[in-house]
Motif scaffolding. Structure first.
Motif, PDB file in Angstrom:
ATOM      1  N   TYR A 139       0.856  -1.182   0.000  1.00 44.24           N
ATOM      2  CA  TYR A 139       0.000   0.000   0.000  1.00 44.24           C
ATOM      3  C   TYR A 139       0.895   1.236   0.000  1.00 44.24           C
ATOM      4  N   PHE A 199       0.438   5.482   0.955  1.00 47.31           N
ATOM      5  CA  PHE A 199      -0.441   6.419   1.640  1.00 47.31           C
ATOM      6  C   PHE A 199       0.120   7.835   1.550  1.00 47.31           C
ATOM      7  N   MET A 240       3.552   0.667   3.003  1.00 48.68           N
ATOM      8  CA  MET A 240       3.260  -0.453   3.889  1.00 48.68           C
ATOM      9  C   MET A 240       3.286  -1.740   3.084  1.00 48.68           C
ATOM     10  N   SER A 271       5.706  -9.263  11.405  1.00 50.73           N
ATOM     11  CA  SER A 271       6.354  -7.947  11.457  1.00 50.73           C
ATOM     12  C   SER A 271       5.342  -6.828  11.544  1.00 50.73           C
ATOM     13  N   GLY A 272       4.066  -7.188  11.470  1.00 57.68           N
ATOM     14  CA  GLY A 272       3.052  -6.153  11.539  1.00 57.68           C
ATOM     15  C   GLY A 272       3.027  -5.320  10.288  1.00 57.68           C
ATOM     16  N   ASP A 273       2.145  -4.366  10.270  1.00 60.87           N
ATOM     17  CA  ASP A 273       1.971  -3.510   9.103  1.00 60.87           C
ATOM     18  C   ASP A 273       2.638  -2.173   9.358  1.00 60.87           C
ATOM     19  N   LYS A 274       3.912  -2.213   9.667  1.00 62.68           N
ATOM     20  CA  LYS A 274       4.581  -0.955   9.976  1.00 62.68           C
ATOM     21  C   LYS A 274       4.704  -0.103   8.728  1.00 62.68           C
ATOM     22  N   LEU A 275       4.662   1.188   8.972  1.00 68.80           N
ATOM     23  CA  LEU A 275       4.749   2.176   7.903  1.00 68.80           C
ATOM     24  C   LEU A 275       6.173   2.689   7.774  1.00 68.80           C
ATOM     25  N   PHE A 298       7.989   5.936   6.258  1.00 67.18           N
ATOM     26  CA  PHE A 298       7.617   7.289   5.860  1.00 67.18           C
ATOM     27  C   PHE A 298       8.747   7.998   5.126  1.00 67.18           C
ATOM     28  N   GLY A 299       8.345   8.963   4.304  1.00 71.30           N
ATOM     29  CA  GLY A 299       9.302   9.928   3.772  1.00 71.30           C
ATOM     30  C   GLY A 299       9.527  11.029   4.789  1.00 71.30           C
TER      31      GLY A 299
END
Lengths: 113, 118
Positions: free
Chosen positions: B33, B35, B95, B102-106, B108-109
């Motif tokens: 994904y 975002f 994501m 590991s979970g759905d960690k994000l 980021f920029g």
């Protein structure tokens, strides 16, 4: 319903002191994430909880950082012997496991003098 | 590991005009994904728009739309009819889909600070 809450909103501490930051996730959210937002560095992942266990701690920057979660709900992030480079906004997010949408809290701004 | 790059630290736009924020990313994953999040001065992260990588159609949410170029690994955000309330920091995020333990960690920029001028 209530969103994710974090406390304190702001924390000023002296170098070398320990601090505890608290996150209250949305009720029923089993997944919980901590992120750190440093000036000019965006947000970086720190740790992920699924229930009370932390299968991914890969983002914790040093052994001075630790986190726990109790009752599948509240989480605390502890920073020992704080350093000036720990100054940042610490954000918490929660979600239902397996669902993509993370809901963020307002963050705690930590300032280490 | 994934990386997300936002090359515009600051941007400014006149109210009612259109602005485009850029984002590129690097990944070896095929399912993910993307975002865009908005962070006003209150620090509250607000989801603006989401794009699933398997979808060719670009996502739209009212005045917000994206230009998703999977081959180029580019994901720009277009804000039409800019409003004063759009003034905020905007983060692009990645994501991995189905990350399991590991979970759905994000990821980021570094963000783009957008100022909308009256």
């Amino acid at each position: 319903g209530a969103g994710v809450s974090q406390s304190p909103s702001n924390k000023v501490t002296e170098k070398g002191k320990d601090v505890e930051l608290r996150c209250d996730p949305i009720s029923g959210h089993t997944a919980l994430y901590w992120y750190r937002q440093s000036l000019g560095q965006g947000l970086e992942f720190l740790i992920y909880f699924q229930g009370n266990s932390a299968p991914d701690k890969s983002g914790l920057p040093s052994d001075r950082f630790s986190a726990e979660r109790t009752g599948g709900s509240v989480s605390t992030l502890t920073i020992q012997r704080t350093q000036q480079e720990d100054s940042a906004v610490y954000l918490c997010a929660s979600s239902l496991v397996g669902l993509w949408e993370q809901f963020f809290g307002p963050g705690t701004r930590l300032t280490v003098l | 590991a994934q990386t997300v790059t936002q090359s515009q630290p600051e941007m400014s736009v006149q109210e009612a005009e259109t602005v485009t924020l850029s984002c590129t990313y690097d990944t070896s994953e095929n399912n993910y994904y993307l975002f865009w999040y908005k962070q006003p001065p209150s620090r509250q992260m607000i989801l603006v728009i989401r794009q699933e990588a398997y979808k060719q159609q670009n996502a739209t949410e009212n005045r917000f739309s994206v230009n998703f170029q999977k081959a180029a690994k580019s994901f720009s955000l277009k804000i039409s009819d800019s409003q004063l309330g759009d003034t905020a920091m905007y983060f692009c995020a990645f994501m991995k889909f189905g990350a399991g333990s590991s979970g759905d960690k994000l990821t980021f920029g570094t963000g783009t600070r957008l100022a909308v001028r009256p």
